[in-house]
Design a protein around this motif. Sequence first.
Motif, PDB file in Angstrom:
ATOM      1  N   GLY A 162     -18.868  10.377  -7.140  1.00  0.00           N
ATOM      2  CA  GLY A 162     -18.097  10.823  -8.298  1.00  0.00           C
ATOM      3  C   GLY A 162     -17.360  12.132  -8.099  1.00  0.00           C
ATOM      4  O   GLY A 162     -16.547  12.524  -8.946  1.00  0.00           O
ATOM      5  N   LEU A 163     -17.619  12.837  -6.988  1.00  0.00           N
ATOM      6  CA  LEU A 163     -16.931  14.099  -6.712  1.00  0.00           C
ATOM      7  C   LEU A 163     -15.728  13.844  -5.808  1.00  0.00           C
ATOM      8  O   LEU A 163     -15.776  12.976  -4.943  1.00  0.00           O
ATOM      9  CB  LEU A 163     -17.875  15.094  -6.030  1.00  0.00           C
ATOM     10  CG  LEU A 163     -19.032  15.645  -6.852  1.00  0.00           C
ATOM     11  CD1 LEU A 163     -19.885  16.584  -5.988  1.00  0.00           C
ATOM     12  CD2 LEU A 163     -18.533  16.385  -8.085  1.00  0.00           C
ATOM     13  N   PRO A 164     -14.644  14.596  -5.995  1.00  0.00           N
ATOM     14  CA  PRO A 164     -13.501  14.431  -5.080  1.00  0.00           C
ATOM     15  C   PRO A 164     -13.871  14.893  -3.680  1.00  0.00           C
ATOM     16  O   PRO A 164     -14.425  15.976  -3.496  1.00  0.00           O
ATOM     17  CB  PRO A 164     -12.426  15.334  -5.697  1.00  0.00           C
ATOM     18  CG  PRO A 164     -13.181  16.326  -6.534  1.00  0.00           C
ATOM     19  CD  PRO A 164     -14.395  15.608  -7.031  1.00  0.00           C
ATOM     20  N   ALA A 165     -13.612  14.061  -2.702  1.00  0.00           N
ATOM     21  CA  ALA A 165     -13.950  14.390  -1.318  1.00  0.00           C
ATOM     22  C   ALA A 165     -13.036  13.617  -0.393  1.00  0.00           C
ATOM     23  O   ALA A 165     -12.582  12.513  -0.719  1.00  0.00           O
ATOM     24  CB  ALA A 165     -15.413  14.056  -1.027  1.00  0.00           C
ATOM     25  N   ARG A 166     -12.752  14.191   0.768  1.00  0.00           N
ATOM     26  CA  ARG A 166     -12.006  13.499   1.808  1.00  0.00           C
ATOM     27  C   ARG A 166     -13.015  12.891   2.768  1.00  0.00           C
ATOM     28  O   ARG A 166     -13.827  13.618   3.348  1.00  0.00           O
ATOM     29  CB  ARG A 166     -11.055  14.465   2.515  1.00  0.00           C
ATOM     30  CG  ARG A 166     -10.094  13.785   3.488  1.00  0.00           C
ATOM     31  CD  ARG A 166      -8.967  14.727   3.889  1.00  0.00           C
ATOM     32  NE  ARG A 166      -8.172  15.120   2.728  1.00  0.00           N
ATOM     33  CZ  ARG A 166      -7.100  15.908   2.775  1.00  0.00           C
ATOM     34  NH1 ARG A 166      -6.712  16.395   3.953  1.00  0.00           N
ATOM     35  NH2 ARG A 166      -6.435  16.216   1.693  1.00  0.00           N
ATOM     36  N   VAL A 167     -12.956  11.590   2.918  1.00  0.00           N
ATOM     37  CA  VAL A 167     -13.969  10.872   3.697  1.00  0.00           C
ATOM     38  C   VAL A 167     -13.331  10.295   4.960  1.00  0.00           C
ATOM     39  O   VAL A 167     -12.284   9.641   4.904  1.00  0.00           O
ATOM     40  CB  VAL A 167     -14.620   9.747   2.869  1.00  0.00           C
ATOM     41  CG1 VAL A 167     -15.703   9.042   3.694  1.00  0.00           C
ATOM     42  CG2 VAL A 167     -15.208  10.309   1.574  1.00  0.00           C
ATOM     43  N   PHE A 168     -13.979  10.541   6.099  1.00  0.00           N
ATOM     44  CA  PHE A 168     -13.527  10.015   7.384  1.00  0.00           C
ATOM     45  C   PHE A 168     -14.603   9.087   7.944  1.00  0.00           C
ATOM     46  O   PHE A 168     -15.796   9.409   7.901  1.00  0.00           O
ATOM     47  CB  PHE A 168     -13.279  11.148   8.386  1.00  0.00           C
ATOM     48  CG  PHE A 168     -12.230  12.141   7.970  1.00  0.00           C
ATOM     49  CD1 PHE A 168     -10.909  11.976   8.346  1.00  0.00           C
ATOM     50  CD2 PHE A 168     -12.580  13.247   7.205  1.00  0.00           C
ATOM     51  CE1 PHE A 168      -9.939  12.900   7.966  1.00  0.00           C
ATOM     52  CE2 PHE A 168     -11.623  14.169   6.819  1.00  0.00           C
ATOM     53  CZ  PHE A 168     -10.292  14.002   7.204  1.00  0.00           C
ATOM     54  N   HIS A 169     -14.170   7.979   8.502  1.00  0.00           N
ATOM     55  CA  HIS A 169     -15.094   7.098   9.213  1.00  0.00           C
ATOM     56  C   HIS A 169     -15.016   7.422  10.700  1.00  0.00           C
ATOM     57  O   HIS A 169     -13.925   7.542  11.269  1.00  0.00           O
ATOM     58  CB  HIS A 169     -14.741   5.630   8.976  1.00  0.00           C
ATOM     59  CG  HIS A 169     -15.679   4.684   9.657  1.00  0.00           C
ATOM     60  ND1 HIS A 169     -15.340   3.959  10.788  1.00  0.00           N
ATOM     61  CD2 HIS A 169     -16.971   4.366   9.386  1.00  0.00           C
ATOM     62  CE1 HIS A 169     -16.369   3.226  11.165  1.00  0.00           C
ATOM     63  NE2 HIS A 169     -17.369   3.448  10.337  1.00  0.00           N
ATOM     64  N   VAL A 170     -16.181   7.583  11.317  1.00  0.00           N
ATOM     65  CA  VAL A 170     -16.256   7.936  12.731  1.00  0.00           C
ATOM     66  C   VAL A 170     -16.898   6.775  13.485  1.00  0.00           C
ATOM     67  O   VAL A 170     -17.976   6.309  13.129  1.00  0.00           O
ATOM     68  CB  VAL A 170     -17.082   9.225  12.942  1.00  0.00           C
ATOM     69  CG1 VAL A 170     -17.018   9.661  14.405  1.00  0.00           C
ATOM     70  CG2 VAL A 170     -16.597  10.339  12.025  1.00  0.00           C
ATOM     71  N   GLU A 171     -16.215   6.331  14.530  1.00  0.00           N
ATOM     72  CA  GLU A 171     -16.742   5.235  15.341  1.00  0.00           C
ATOM     73  C   GLU A 171     -16.274   5.418  16.775  1.00  0.00           C
ATOM     74  O   GLU A 171     -15.069   5.518  17.035  1.00  0.00           O
ATOM     75  CB  GLU A 171     -16.271   3.887  14.800  1.00  0.00           C
ATOM     76  CG  GLU A 171     -16.873   2.693  15.548  1.00  0.00           C
ATOM     77  CD  GLU A 171     -16.508   1.372  14.905  1.00  0.00           C
ATOM     78  OE1 GLU A 171     -16.947   0.327  15.418  1.00  0.00           O
ATOM     79  OE2 GLU A 171     -15.762   1.376  13.913  1.00  0.00           O
ATOM     80  N   GLN A 172     -17.226   5.498  17.702  1.00  0.00           N
ATOM     81  CA  GLN A 172     -16.956   5.637  19.133  1.00  0.00           C
ATOM     82  C   GLN A 172     -15.963   6.776  19.419  1.00  0.00           C
ATOM     83  O   GLN A 172     -15.038   6.642  20.205  1.00  0.00           O
ATOM     84  CB  GLN A 172     -16.429   4.317  19.707  1.00  0.00           C
ATOM     85  CG  GLN A 172     -17.456   3.210  19.657  1.00  0.00           C
ATOM     86  CD  GLN A 172     -16.962   1.918  20.273  1.00  0.00           C
ATOM     87  OE1 GLN A 172     -15.766   1.747  20.517  1.00  0.00           O
ATOM     88  NE2 GLN A 172     -17.861   0.994  20.533  1.00  0.00           N
ATOM     89  N   GLY A 173     -16.187   7.903  18.736  1.00  0.00           N
ATOM     90  CA  GLY A 173     -15.381   9.074  18.984  1.00  0.00           C
ATOM     91  C   GLY A 173     -14.009   9.073  18.356  1.00  0.00           C
ATOM     92  O   GLY A 173     -13.205   9.968  18.598  1.00  0.00           O
ATOM     93  N   GLN A 174     -13.706   8.082  17.521  1.00  0.00           N
ATOM     94  CA  GLN A 174     -12.430   8.010  16.816  1.00  0.00           C
ATOM     95  C   GLN A 174     -12.643   8.208  15.314  1.00  0.00           C
ATOM     96  O   GLN A 174     -13.648   7.764  14.760  1.00  0.00           O
ATOM     97  CB  GLN A 174     -11.752   6.655  17.064  1.00  0.00           C
ATOM     98  CG  GLN A 174     -11.414   6.406  18.521  1.00  0.00           C
ATOM     99  CD  GLN A 174     -10.421   7.408  19.066  1.00  0.00           C
ATOM    100  OE1 GLN A 174      -9.417   7.728  18.433  1.00  0.00           O
ATOM    101  NE2 GLN A 174     -10.698   7.921  20.268  1.00  0.00           N
ATOM    102  N   LEU A 175     -11.699   8.907  14.670  1.00  0.00           N
ATOM    103  CA  LEU A 175     -11.813   9.205  13.246  1.00  0.00           C
ATOM    104  C   LEU A 175     -10.684   8.519  12.493  1.00  0.00           C
ATOM    105  O   LEU A 175      -9.518   8.561  12.908  1.00  0.00           O
ATOM    106  CB  LEU A 175     -11.733  10.716  12.988  1.00  0.00           C
ATOM    107  CG  LEU A 175     -13.030  11.522  13.148  1.00  0.00           C
ATOM    108  CD1 LEU A 175     -13.432  11.601  14.621  1.00  0.00           C
ATOM    109  CD2 LEU A 175     -12.866  12.930  12.582  1.00  0.00           C
TER     110      LEU A 175
END
Length: 359
Positions: free
Chosen positions: A342-355
């Motif tokens: 519910g809070l504003p946030a910038r979300v990144f997915h990380v997989e095998q060293g890639q964002l």
Amino acid sequence: MRLEQLRMRGLRCLTDVGITLDPAINVFVGANGAGKTSVLEAVFLLSHARSFRSGAKEALLQRGTSQLSIFAELCHADQRVCRLGLGRDGVRWEARVDGENVAIGQLVRECAVVCFEPGSHALIAGAAEERRRYLDWGVFHVEHEFLTAWRRYQRALKQRNSLLRSASPPTDELFAPWEAELAQSAHQIDLQRRAYLDLLRPRLLSSIAGLLPELGALDLRYRRGWSDELDLAQQLREQRGRDLARGHTTLGVHRADWSVTFEYAPLREHLSRGQEKLTALACMLAQAELYAEHRGEWPIVCLDDLASELDQAHQAAVVAQLTAAHAQVLLTGTELPAALQGLPARVFHVEQGQLARLL
């Protein structure tokens, strides 16, 4: 302060990654081993020129390469923007600020980062070296003359230790100037450390009261590394025989330590692992708050694997405090922590060293 741009090359599994960060909350999610912690490690390196992870420095380098580099754009509270760079080629570190080569100390002074991670309990339960690092980082950002005194001390300590290990017994005339230099610089460092702890104490009391009220009153104790009854130079002379046998200097600020004790847990061994973590977290938050009061801006806050380190109530309390302080937060987890729902946030997915940005 906040990081606006971050680029990492050759750091562990991060081959060449660049991201734009949110001024508030940034979350890096992914499976274990994907590279999430390495992002926080890059930010921490800019502030400390060392990793918060244990292990050999060579482990920082991506396998098969001898170089790593970290670049960032940092915006201060006064809107001043700095371009920062830290690189390593083999064993040599190089620092840059706004395109100019600078000493590591200048880079570290420009960028302030505090971190809470799975090994943070070592601040309470580990060796004294970890507590001295914590203390000296804080003093460094408050006392501008600290670094000069610290370098003088380290040089004198190295010279005295070299004399202690020499094949033929050195004369008093060889020891005397280095012991005088040790005593003089140690006195200055000791005064600065004591003054810093006096400033830190009320912030730590408040932080602890909110996280561990069940442990009662807190006491912060400091041991400077030599007897309070005699001058350090005199003690070094008297201790020279034992130091010769051991091959190193056994008195001085490099032997200092501090500890936190509680009314209902007077010994460190009385604390559970969870209580050690919460105490370390309180120390981190208190140090960040003191930095903000002196510098007019919060340091960048890194929280590695928050959901596995704290229960939901403590997660929510920490996030609420950092949000109210308008601190920039970089946080990792296998999924978005409940405290951030519910809070504003910038979300990144990380997989095998890639964002890849998700939100």
